[in-house]
Design a protein around this motif. Structure first.
Motif, PDB file in Angstrom:
ATOM      1  N   ALA A 100     -10.216   0.569 -10.646  1.00 17.46           N
ATOM      2  CA  ALA A 100      -9.787  -0.838 -10.599  1.00 17.46           C
ATOM      3  C   ALA A 100     -10.206  -1.472  -9.280  1.00 17.46           C
ATOM      4  O   ALA A 100     -10.671  -2.614  -9.242  1.00 17.46           O
ATOM      5  CB  ALA A 100      -8.270  -0.932 -10.788  1.00 17.46           C
ATOM      6  N   ALA A 101     -10.046  -0.724  -8.186  1.00 16.10           N
ATOM      7  CA  ALA A 101     -10.427  -1.252  -6.872  1.00 16.10           C
ATOM      8  C   ALA A 101     -11.945  -1.421  -6.767  1.00 16.10           C
ATOM      9  O   ALA A 101     -12.435  -2.399  -6.210  1.00 16.10           O
ATOM     10  CB  ALA A 101      -9.918  -0.322  -5.779  1.00 16.10           C
ATOM     11  N   LEU A 148      -0.545   0.359  -4.431  1.00 19.85           N
ATOM     12  CA  LEU A 148      -0.761  -1.071  -4.690  1.00 19.85           C
ATOM     13  C   LEU A 148       0.033  -1.927  -3.701  1.00 19.85           C
ATOM     14  O   LEU A 148      -0.469  -2.912  -3.163  1.00 19.85           O
ATOM     15  CB  LEU A 148      -0.364  -1.419  -6.126  1.00 19.85           C
ATOM     16  CG  LEU A 148      -1.353  -1.037  -7.223  1.00 19.85           C
ATOM     17  CD1 LEU A 148      -0.711  -1.180  -8.597  1.00 19.85           C
ATOM     18  CD2 LEU A 148      -2.621  -1.891  -7.157  1.00 19.85           C
ATOM     19  N   LEU A 173     -12.670  -0.259  -0.195  1.00 15.72           N
ATOM     20  CA  LEU A 173     -11.325   0.015  -0.707  1.00 15.72           C
ATOM     21  C   LEU A 173     -11.340   1.242  -1.624  1.00 15.72           C
ATOM     22  O   LEU A 173     -10.450   2.102  -1.549  1.00 15.72           O
ATOM     23  CB  LEU A 173     -10.786  -1.211  -1.451  1.00 15.72           C
ATOM     24  CG  LEU A 173      -9.352  -1.119  -1.949  1.00 15.72           C
ATOM     25  CD1 LEU A 173      -8.385  -0.817  -0.803  1.00 15.72           C
ATOM     26  CD2 LEU A 173      -8.939  -2.417  -2.643  1.00 15.72           C
ATOM     27  N   GLY A 200     -12.698  -4.366  -9.249  1.00 12.88           N
ATOM     28  CA  GLY A 200     -11.869  -5.569  -9.204  1.00 12.88           C
ATOM     29  C   GLY A 200     -11.256  -5.898 -10.553  1.00 12.88           C
ATOM     30  O   GLY A 200     -10.758  -6.996 -10.769  1.00 12.88           O
ATOM     31  N   ILE A 212      -1.629  -1.826  -0.311  1.00  9.64           N
ATOM     32  CA  ILE A 212      -2.828  -2.688  -0.264  1.00  9.64           C
ATOM     33  C   ILE A 212      -2.409  -4.150  -0.172  1.00  9.64           C
ATOM     34  O   ILE A 212      -2.953  -4.933   0.606  1.00  9.64           O
ATOM     35  CB  ILE A 212      -3.706  -2.467  -1.521  1.00  9.64           C
ATOM     36  CG1 ILE A 212      -4.243  -1.039  -1.556  1.00  9.64           C
ATOM     37  CG2 ILE A 212      -4.857  -3.471  -1.561  1.00  9.64           C
ATOM     38  CD1 ILE A 212      -4.806  -0.626  -2.915  1.00  9.64           C
ATOM     39  N   GLY A 213      -1.398  -4.524  -0.965  1.00 11.10           N
ATOM     40  CA  GLY A 213      -0.975  -5.921  -1.014  1.00 11.10           C
ATOM     41  C   GLY A 213      -0.464  -6.454   0.299  1.00 11.10           C
ATOM     42  O   GLY A 213      -0.595  -7.643   0.574  1.00 11.10           O
ATOM     43  N   ARG A 270      -6.323  -5.591   1.844  1.00  4.63           N
ATOM     44  CA  ARG A 270      -6.319  -6.653   0.819  1.00  4.63           C
ATOM     45  C   ARG A 270      -7.661  -7.372   0.768  1.00  4.63           C
ATOM     46  O   ARG A 270      -8.090  -7.838  -0.283  1.00  4.63           O
ATOM     47  CB  ARG A 270      -5.184  -7.647   1.118  1.00  4.63           C
ATOM     48  CG  ARG A 270      -5.108  -8.839   0.178  1.00  4.63           C
ATOM     49  CD  ARG A 270      -4.634  -8.442  -1.209  1.00  4.63           C
ATOM     50  NE  ARG A 270      -4.622  -9.578  -2.110  1.00  4.63           N
ATOM     51  CZ  ARG A 270      -5.616  -9.861  -2.960  1.00  4.63           C
ATOM     52  NH1 ARG A 270      -6.682  -9.083  -3.019  1.00  4.63           N
ATOM     53  NH2 ARG A 270      -5.534 -10.905  -3.758  1.00  4.63           N
ATOM     54  N   THR A 288       0.916 -12.220  -6.072  1.00  5.33           N
ATOM     55  CA  THR A 288       0.188 -10.971  -5.899  1.00  5.33           C
ATOM     56  C   THR A 288       1.126  -9.848  -5.466  1.00  5.33           C
ATOM     57  O   THR A 288       1.849  -9.989  -4.468  1.00  5.33           O
ATOM     58  CB  THR A 288      -0.933 -11.138  -4.843  1.00  5.33           C
ATOM     59  OG1 THR A 288      -1.706 -12.289  -5.174  1.00  5.33           O
ATOM     60  CG2 THR A 288      -1.835  -9.921  -4.810  1.00  5.33           C
ATOM     61  N   LEU A 289       1.090  -8.754  -6.208  1.00  2.75           N
ATOM     62  CA  LEU A 289       1.960  -7.606  -5.939  1.00  2.75           C
ATOM     63  C   LEU A 289       1.810  -7.153  -4.481  1.00  2.75           C
ATOM     64  O   LEU A 289       0.700  -6.880  -4.015  1.00  2.75           O
ATOM     65  CB  LEU A 289       1.584  -6.461  -6.898  1.00  2.75           C
ATOM     66  CG  LEU A 289       2.476  -5.229  -6.958  1.00  2.75           C
ATOM     67  CD1 LEU A 289       2.270  -4.487  -8.275  1.00  2.75           C
ATOM     68  CD2 LEU A 289       2.274  -4.269  -5.796  1.00  2.75           C
ATOM     69  N   ALA A 296      -5.044 -14.024  -8.324  1.00  2.00           N
ATOM     70  CA  ALA A 296      -4.932 -12.555  -8.420  1.00  2.00           C
ATOM     71  C   ALA A 296      -3.470 -12.163  -8.536  1.00  2.00           C
ATOM     72  O   ALA A 296      -2.638 -12.649  -7.775  1.00  2.00           O
ATOM     73  CB  ALA A 296      -5.551 -11.914  -7.186  1.00  2.00           C
ATOM     74  N   LEU A 305      -2.720  -8.622  -9.049  1.00  2.00           N
ATOM     75  CA  LEU A 305      -2.709  -7.287  -8.438  1.00  2.00           C
ATOM     76  C   LEU A 305      -3.613  -7.327  -7.204  1.00  2.00           C
ATOM     77  O   LEU A 305      -4.651  -8.015  -7.215  1.00  2.00           O
ATOM     78  CB  LEU A 305      -3.189  -6.221  -9.430  1.00  2.00           C
ATOM     79  CG  LEU A 305      -2.311  -6.028 -10.672  1.00  2.00           C
ATOM     80  CD1 LEU A 305      -2.862  -4.904 -11.549  1.00  2.00           C
ATOM     81  CD2 LEU A 305      -0.867  -5.716 -10.284  1.00  2.00           C
ATOM     82  N   PRO A 306      -3.271  -6.577  -6.162  1.00  2.00           N
ATOM     83  CA  PRO A 306      -4.027  -6.693  -4.902  1.00  2.00           C
ATOM     84  C   PRO A 306      -5.414  -6.072  -4.943  1.00  2.00           C
ATOM     85  O   PRO A 306      -6.143  -6.172  -3.958  1.00  2.00           O
ATOM     86  CB  PRO A 306      -3.119  -5.980  -3.890  1.00  2.00           C
ATOM     87  CG  PRO A 306      -2.310  -5.038  -4.696  1.00  2.00           C
ATOM     88  CD  PRO A 306      -2.100  -5.694  -6.026  1.00  2.00           C
ATOM     89  N   VAL A 307      -5.805  -5.450  -6.054  1.00  2.00           N
ATOM     90  CA  VAL A 307      -7.179  -4.966  -6.182  1.00  2.00           C
ATOM     91  C   VAL A 307      -8.049  -6.004  -6.892  1.00  2.00           C
ATOM     92  O   VAL A 307      -9.243  -5.763  -7.114  1.00  2.00           O
ATOM     93  CB  VAL A 307      -7.244  -3.611  -6.946  1.00  2.00           C
ATOM     94  CG1 VAL A 307      -6.601  -2.514  -6.116  1.00  2.00           C
ATOM     95  CG2 VAL A 307      -6.583  -3.729  -8.309  1.00  2.00           C
ATOM     96  N   GLU A 308      -7.454  -7.124  -7.252  1.00  2.00           N
ATOM     97  CA  GLU A 308      -8.207  -8.189  -7.929  1.00  2.00           C
ATOM     98  C   GLU A 308      -8.627  -9.256  -6.930  1.00  2.00           C
ATOM     99  O   GLU A 308      -8.051  -9.393  -5.856  1.00  2.00           O
ATOM    100  CB  GLU A 308      -7.345  -8.854  -9.013  1.00  2.00           C
ATOM    101  CG  GLU A 308      -6.936  -7.953 -10.150  1.00  2.00           C
ATOM    102  CD  GLU A 308      -5.960  -8.651 -11.088  1.00  2.00           C
ATOM    103  OE1 GLU A 308      -5.916  -8.271 -12.248  1.00  2.00           O
ATOM    104  OE2 GLU A 308      -5.217  -9.581 -10.632  1.00  2.00           O
ATOM    105  N   ARG A 309      -9.598 -10.054  -7.346  1.00  2.00           N
ATOM    106  CA  ARG A 309      -9.972 -11.270  -6.636  1.00  2.00           C
ATOM    107  C   ARG A 309      -9.607 -12.449  -7.532  1.00  2.00           C
ATOM    108  O   ARG A 309      -9.476 -12.271  -8.751  1.00  2.00           O
ATOM    109  CB  ARG A 309     -11.486 -11.290  -6.347  1.00  2.00           C
ATOM    110  CG  ARG A 309     -11.931 -10.203  -5.384  1.00  2.00           C
ATOM    111  CD  ARG A 309     -11.527 -10.555  -3.943  1.00  2.00           C
ATOM    112  NE  ARG A 309     -11.747  -9.467  -3.010  1.00  2.00           N
ATOM    113  CZ  ARG A 309     -10.802  -8.636  -2.581  1.00  2.00           C
ATOM    114  NH1 ARG A 309      -9.567  -8.748  -3.026  1.00  2.00           N
ATOM    115  NH2 ARG A 309     -11.077  -7.682  -1.712  1.00  2.00           N
TER     116      ARG A 309
END
Lengths: 72, 278
Positions: free
Chosen positions: A41-42, A8, A25, A45, A11-12, A18, B25-26, B219, B221-225
């Motif tokens: 989750a990826a 995570l 992803l 989303g 990715i961030g 990102r 965002t993390l 967002a 978490l970085p997998v979110e929009r």
């Protein structure tokens, strides 16, 4: 299985990860042997998939309303 | 190459407090200086957005104490926030270097960080706040709003409804924590529609009921929009919302020229911007 928190964070802080499409992803995470929860989750989303992996509690939003502490 | 730089540690150091923000965002927003405050602290207190973010914070420090357990359904948030201040100050008074870590910006919609710094300074301790990227910052980026274009008003929703605030419908209006309207504690669910109808009644003095409003969540978490929904103002009471969501109303009217002040500026221009004689 790769460490989910480390993935995570990676990715961030990476511009291409990102802002990658969900499909791209998810493919990267599969190759990195990410957990099923993180990959899902990826792909969607939706961070709710991570709930089981982290024994997820539903946190209250911190830094909530300021009016009541001030007015009451 | 920069040589290794370090300040020698002082013996019998007094306690101190630094309140820092993780950003929203993390992995994306934590500043190098905020991370350094965390890593150099003796004890870290965490008021963050969710359990995953808290686990990330635990990777940075071995003694991270969650502030979440001090919330309680039916318990006034004001009690919880005072307890947070007391917890942090107890460690400061014990001579510890304390870091309070809050999600977003530690000084935006955050009573405890401001209070603990005020109390620490009053007692002679070193206290500092380090800014972070707030939900407001993310909102400008994700919704494409520049507060400089039309102006922008921000209100916490309870203060907006319970107090006689002046609305400027030529500017953007941002209402925070709308789901918490009328809830002085914490809740797993948002307020009944009747409470939010009061908000719509108040807004309808300045905006038409068909005005399109945006419901926004950054967002974490970085997998979110970012979550962005648009609804008519009239539908706000029946639209499910979560406490972290923000309601944004775009301007409903055009700005008007103030001819009196324009004339005064023109008069000053004649004095200060007159052509210099050759």
């Amino acid at each position: 299985m790769a460490d989910t928190i480390e993935l995570l964070e990676a990715i961030g802080r990476d511009a291409s990860l990102r802002h990658a499409t969900a499909d791209a992803l998810a493919a990267v995470l599969e190759r990195a042997k990410a957990s099923h929860a993180l990959t899902a989750a990826a792909a969607t989303g939706d961070s709710a998939h991570l709930k089981k992996e982290f024994d997820y509690r539903l946190d209250h939003v911190t830094q909530s309303s300021q009016t009541f502490p001030i007015m009451l | 190459m920069v040589a290794s730089l370090s300040i020698p540690s002082e013996g019998n150091a007094r306690g101190s407090i630094a309140c820092v923000g993780l950003g929203m965002t993390l992995g994306s927003h934590l500043t190098p200086l905020a991370r350094s405050h965390i890593e150099q602290a003796d004890v870290v207190f965490a008021g963050v957005s969710d359990a995953v973010v808290e686990k990330w914070l635990q990777r940075m420090h071995g003694d991270v104490r969650s502030l979440q357990p001090y919330y309680g359904e039916g318990k006034p948030r004001s009690d919880t926030y005072q307890e947070w201040v007391d917890l942090m100050m107890a460690e400061v008074r014990a001579g510890k270097k304390v870091c309070g870590v809050f999600y977003g910006h530690p000084g935006v919609f955050a009573w405890s960080p401001h209070k603990v710094i005020e109390v620490a300074r009053a007692e002679g301790y070193q206290a500092h706040m380090e800014p972070g990227i707030s939900a407001e910052d993310c909102l400008y980026a994700d919704l494409g709003i520049d507060p400089g274009s039309h102006g922008c008003q921000h209100f916490e929703v309870n203060q907006f409804v319970l107090c006689k605030r002046q609305v400027d419908p030529t500017a953007h209006l941002v209402l925070w924590q709308v789901a918490m309207l009328g809830i002085p504690s914490v809740s797993r669910s948002d307020a009944p529609a009747a409470y939010r109808q009061l908000l719509v009644d108040r807004l309808s003095r300045d905006y038409p009921l068909e005005h399109q409003v945006t419901i926004y969540r950054a967002a974490t978490l970085p997998v979110e929009r970012p979550r962005i929904r648009k609804v008519a103002l009239r539908d706000l009471p029946t639209t499910p919302m979560t406490p972290e969501e923000t309601v944004v109303l775009p301007p409903a009217k055009a700005v008007e020229r103030d001819e009196d002040f324009i004339r005064q500026v023109e008069a000053l221009d004649k004095i200060y911007k007159a052509p210099v004689p050759a």
